[in-house]
Each structure stands twice: as C-alpha cells, then as structure tokens.
Design a protein around this motif. Sequence first.
Motif, PDB file in Angstrom:
ATOM      1  N   GLY A  89       5.647  32.152  53.762  1.00 35.01           N
ATOM      2  CA  GLY A  89       4.203  32.301  53.857  1.00 35.01           C
ATOM      3  C   GLY A  89       3.579  31.308  54.809  1.00 35.01           C
ATOM      4  O   GLY A  89       4.257  30.683  55.640  1.00 35.01           O
ATOM      5  N   LEU A  90       2.252  31.178  54.672  1.00 36.52           N
ATOM      6  CA  LEU A  90       1.473  30.237  55.478  1.00 36.52           C
ATOM      7  C   LEU A  90       1.093  29.027  54.623  1.00 36.52           C
ATOM      8  O   LEU A  90       0.690  29.183  53.457  1.00 36.52           O
ATOM      9  N   PHE A  91       1.206  27.848  55.213  1.00 38.46           N
ATOM     10  CA  PHE A  91       0.862  26.609  54.527  1.00 38.46           C
ATOM     11  C   PHE A  91       0.001  25.754  55.456  1.00 38.46           C
ATOM     12  O   PHE A  91       0.135  25.819  56.675  1.00 38.46           O
ATOM     13  N   GLU A  92      -0.887  24.971  54.852  1.00 40.82           N
ATOM     14  CA  GLU A  92      -1.611  23.952  55.603  1.00 40.82           C
ATOM     15  C   GLU A  92      -0.883  22.630  55.390  1.00 40.82           C
ATOM     16  O   GLU A  92      -0.635  22.221  54.254  1.00 40.82           O
ATOM     17  N   LEU A  93      -0.554  21.972  56.491  1.00 43.83           N
ATOM     18  CA  LEU A  93       0.264  20.766  56.434  1.00 43.83           C
ATOM     19  C   LEU A  93      -0.426  19.630  57.176  1.00 43.83           C
ATOM     20  O   LEU A  93      -0.878  19.799  58.314  1.00 43.83           O
ATOM     21  N   SER A  94      -0.507  18.479  56.533  1.00 42.84           N
ATOM     22  CA  SER A  94      -1.031  17.284  57.175  1.00 42.84           C
ATOM     23  C   SER A  94      -0.042  16.146  56.948  1.00 42.84           C
ATOM     24  O   SER A  94       0.232  15.772  55.804  1.00 42.84           O
ATOM     25  N   LEU A  95       0.512  15.633  58.049  1.00 41.56           N
ATOM     26  CA  LEU A  95       1.500  14.557  57.974  1.00 41.56           C
ATOM     27  C   LEU A  95       1.278  13.577  59.121  1.00 41.56           C
ATOM     28  O   LEU A  95       0.940  13.983  60.230  1.00 41.56           O
ATOM     29  N   PRO A  96       1.489  12.297  58.868  1.00 38.41           N
ATOM     30  CA  PRO A  96       1.444  11.327  59.962  1.00 38.41           C
ATOM     31  C   PRO A  96       2.726  11.407  60.790  1.00 38.41           C
ATOM     32  O   PRO A  96       3.756  11.876  60.324  1.00 38.41           O
ATOM     33  N   GLU A  97       2.632  10.941  62.025  1.00 35.02           N
ATOM     34  CA  GLU A  97       3.847  10.764  62.814  1.00 35.02           C
ATOM     35  C   GLU A  97       4.546   9.476  62.356  1.00 35.02           C
ATOM     36  O   GLU A  97       3.882   8.529  61.951  1.00 35.02           O
ATOM     37  N   PRO A  98       5.896   9.397  62.395  1.00 34.69           N
ATOM     38  CA  PRO A  98       6.835  10.410  62.874  1.00 34.69           C
ATOM     39  C   PRO A  98       7.325  11.377  61.796  1.00 34.69           C
ATOM     40  O   PRO A  98       8.305  12.082  62.027  1.00 34.69           O
ATOM     41  N   LEU A  99       6.647  11.418  60.652  1.00 30.34           N
ATOM     42  CA  LEU A  99       7.100  12.319  59.587  1.00 30.34           C
ATOM     43  C   LEU A  99       6.905  13.783  59.961  1.00 30.34           C
ATOM     44  O   LEU A  99       7.692  14.643  59.557  1.00 30.34           O
ATOM     45  N   PHE A 100       5.850  14.080  60.749  1.00 28.68           N
ATOM     46  CA  PHE A 100       5.677  15.459  61.188  1.00 28.68           C
ATOM     47  C   PHE A 100       6.851  15.884  62.074  1.00 28.68           C
ATOM     48  O   PHE A 100       7.363  17.008  61.954  1.00 28.68           O
ATOM     49  N   THR A 101       7.276  15.004  62.955  1.00 30.88           N
ATOM     50  CA  THR A 101       8.430  15.298  63.811  1.00 30.88           C
ATOM     51  C   THR A 101       9.660  15.617  62.979  1.00 30.88           C
ATOM     52  O   THR A 101      10.408  16.562  63.265  1.00 30.88           O
ATOM     53  N   LEU A 102       9.885  14.840  61.944  1.00 22.86           N
ATOM     54  CA  LEU A 102      11.032  15.062  61.062  1.00 22.86           C
ATOM     55  C   LEU A 102      10.923  16.402  60.347  1.00 22.86           C
ATOM     56  O   LEU A 102      11.887  17.168  60.284  1.00 22.86           O
ATOM     57  N   ALA A 103       9.739  16.705  59.829  1.00 24.68           N
ATOM     58  CA  ALA A 103       9.553  17.976  59.118  1.00 24.68           C
ATOM     59  C   ALA A 103       9.710  19.165  60.059  1.00 24.68           C
ATOM     60  O   ALA A 103      10.298  20.195  59.695  1.00 24.68           O
ATOM     61  N   TYR A 104       9.194  19.034  61.277  1.00 27.52           N
ATOM     62  CA  TYR A 104       9.223  20.148  62.229  1.00 27.52           C
ATOM     63  C   TYR A 104      10.630  20.426  62.737  1.00 27.52           C
ATOM     64  O   TYR A 104      11.037  21.586  62.873  1.00 27.52           O
ATOM     65  N   ASN A 105      11.396  19.383  63.001  1.00 27.35           N
ATOM     66  CA  ASN A 105      12.714  19.557  63.604  1.00 27.35           C
ATOM     67  C   ASN A 105      13.850  19.663  62.595  1.00 27.35           C
ATOM     68  O   ASN A 105      14.885  20.271  62.902  1.00 27.35           O
ATOM     69  N   ALA A 106      13.684  19.074  61.419  1.00 25.09           N
ATOM     70  CA  ALA A 106      14.769  19.086  60.429  1.00 25.09           C
ATOM     71  C   ALA A 106      14.421  19.891  59.184  1.00 25.09           C
ATOM     72  O   ALA A 106      15.292  20.118  58.345  1.00 25.09           O
ATOM     73  N   GLY A 107      13.162  20.331  59.037  1.00 25.46           N
ATOM     74  CA  GLY A 107      12.817  21.214  57.936  1.00 25.46           C
ATOM     75  C   GLY A 107      12.073  20.538  56.799  1.00 25.46           C
ATOM     76  O   GLY A 107      12.160  19.324  56.594  1.00 25.46           O
ATOM     77  N   LEU A 108      11.318  21.354  56.066  1.00 23.73           N
ATOM     78  CA  LEU A 108      10.604  20.919  54.863  1.00 23.73           C
ATOM     79  C   LEU A 108      11.391  21.338  53.628  1.00 23.73           C
ATOM     80  O   LEU A 108      11.948  22.435  53.584  1.00 23.73           O
TER      81      LEU A 108
END
Length: 257
Positions: free
Chosen positions: A217-236
């Motif tokens: 589905g669709l989610f709203e996500l708010s994360l600081p860097e570099p945690l967003f990078t980790l979530a985007y490239n390695a998964g949630l």
Amino acid sequence: MRLKLTLEPIGGRLILQVHYNHLIQGMIYHHLDQALARRFHEEGFTYHKRRFKLFTFSRLISRNPHYLPERRELVFKGPIYLWIGAMEVEFLESLASHLVKRREVRLEGQSCHLAAIEVEMQPEARGPVVVRTLSPITVHRTFFDPEGRKKTRFFHPSEVEFERLVFDNLLRKARAFYGEQTDVFPALEDGAYLRPLKLKKEVITRFKDTLVKGWDGLFELSLPEPLFTLAYNAGLGARNSQGFGMVEVVKQYETSL
C-alpha cells in the motif's frame, strides 16, 4: 543506490510458482562475486546477535500477470521489471557487472534476456514523503504459548506495534551498518513516523518453509538522514533480503519554514 532490471522472457512468457521470492534471492547471490556472496550470505552486518544482509528487492512487476490457481503459478509476459537495492555499492557493482556480462537471467530453469539495467539514485527526502511498497512490509514478534509451542504474531499497519517494530528494526540495522557511536539515533525520536495511507492488501508469502505476512500500500514516511537512506536502499521492516520492505517515493510534501 538501486538497480532496475528489465527482463524479456525468452519464449514470450515466464512461469513461476506463486511463492518465488527465494528464486530471486538465489539469482542475486548467483550473480555476485563468490567471496562477496559468501560474506553477505554467511556474515552480513552484525549488531549483537543479529545479522542483517542490508539489501532488498521488489516483486516481479509486469503488465497483467496471470494466475493459474490449479497449478498455483504466475505467468509473466515481458517486459518484467525488478528493483534491487543495497547499502554497499560493491554489492550492486558486482551484481551489475555479472549481469551485463551474461545478458541473461535464469529463474526456475527458464531464461530471460536482460534488456536493460539502470542505476537509480535515491530521491532527496526533505520532510515527509509518500512511499509505495514494491514488496510488502512485514514485522512480527515470536513467543511461546502456554503449551510451549512457538508462535509468530504479525502486526497490521494500523497497530501501534507496527511502527514501533519497524523503527526498532531500522535502528538495529543502522547500528550494524554505521556503528554504535553515531549521532543519527537520537534524531529518530524527533518527528519520525510511518503512517498507513491506503492499504492495498495483506500478502501471505511462503519463503521456503516459512510463512510470512506483510502489507502492500501507500504510507507516509518521515525519517532523518541517514536513516532514510538505509530504509530506501535496504528496506523497511524485517526479512528485507527475502524480498520484503522495498518502497519507492511517489510524493514529497513541501514544508514551510
């Protein structure tokens, strides 16, 4: 960084068992340098007793895949798209190099021509973004019932534990990759969140002998860097290297100062 593969089945169609995640994972390991594949498979990145591979991949995406219920199989026609993300550039460089040399991907004994391979850099995340799952997000807890039997409880995105477990998992992966001594972790307490916007369906997948429940589905996500990078490239969430938790950004909100 992520790779986007475009595959064209030789013979016009690709027929796979409905639970095919392990086939994609095996294909990825097969196209890595042998020593690198061994390191990721056997060691990964460690935090205390936990090991993380820190790569993930999408489901196979094509136009109108056909389900054969009597055989529990999926029929794909080209083009077929597959996204693969990882935190280590060496991982993706090795994978891309092997794929370009062979120009062919084999899945369950069937060949697909590698029509294209693209490098996709991550978008900037300035404030909250809307993300869409390219593979389901899953989190769970394991416990023993009064009879001593091991049970697994998967959580729905509307439950408080879902966000908490996703972020707990993300922090463990961050400590495994970035190291224990870093200033990124306290920032997670300040305005980070994961909210379901539009859930598509619960997805029940069998990875080898393990049943896994996740959500698309669709989610709203708010994360600081570099945690967003980790979530985007390695998964949630959990089980990323088994093909869970990959997302793409579909909308970025404008934030006022």
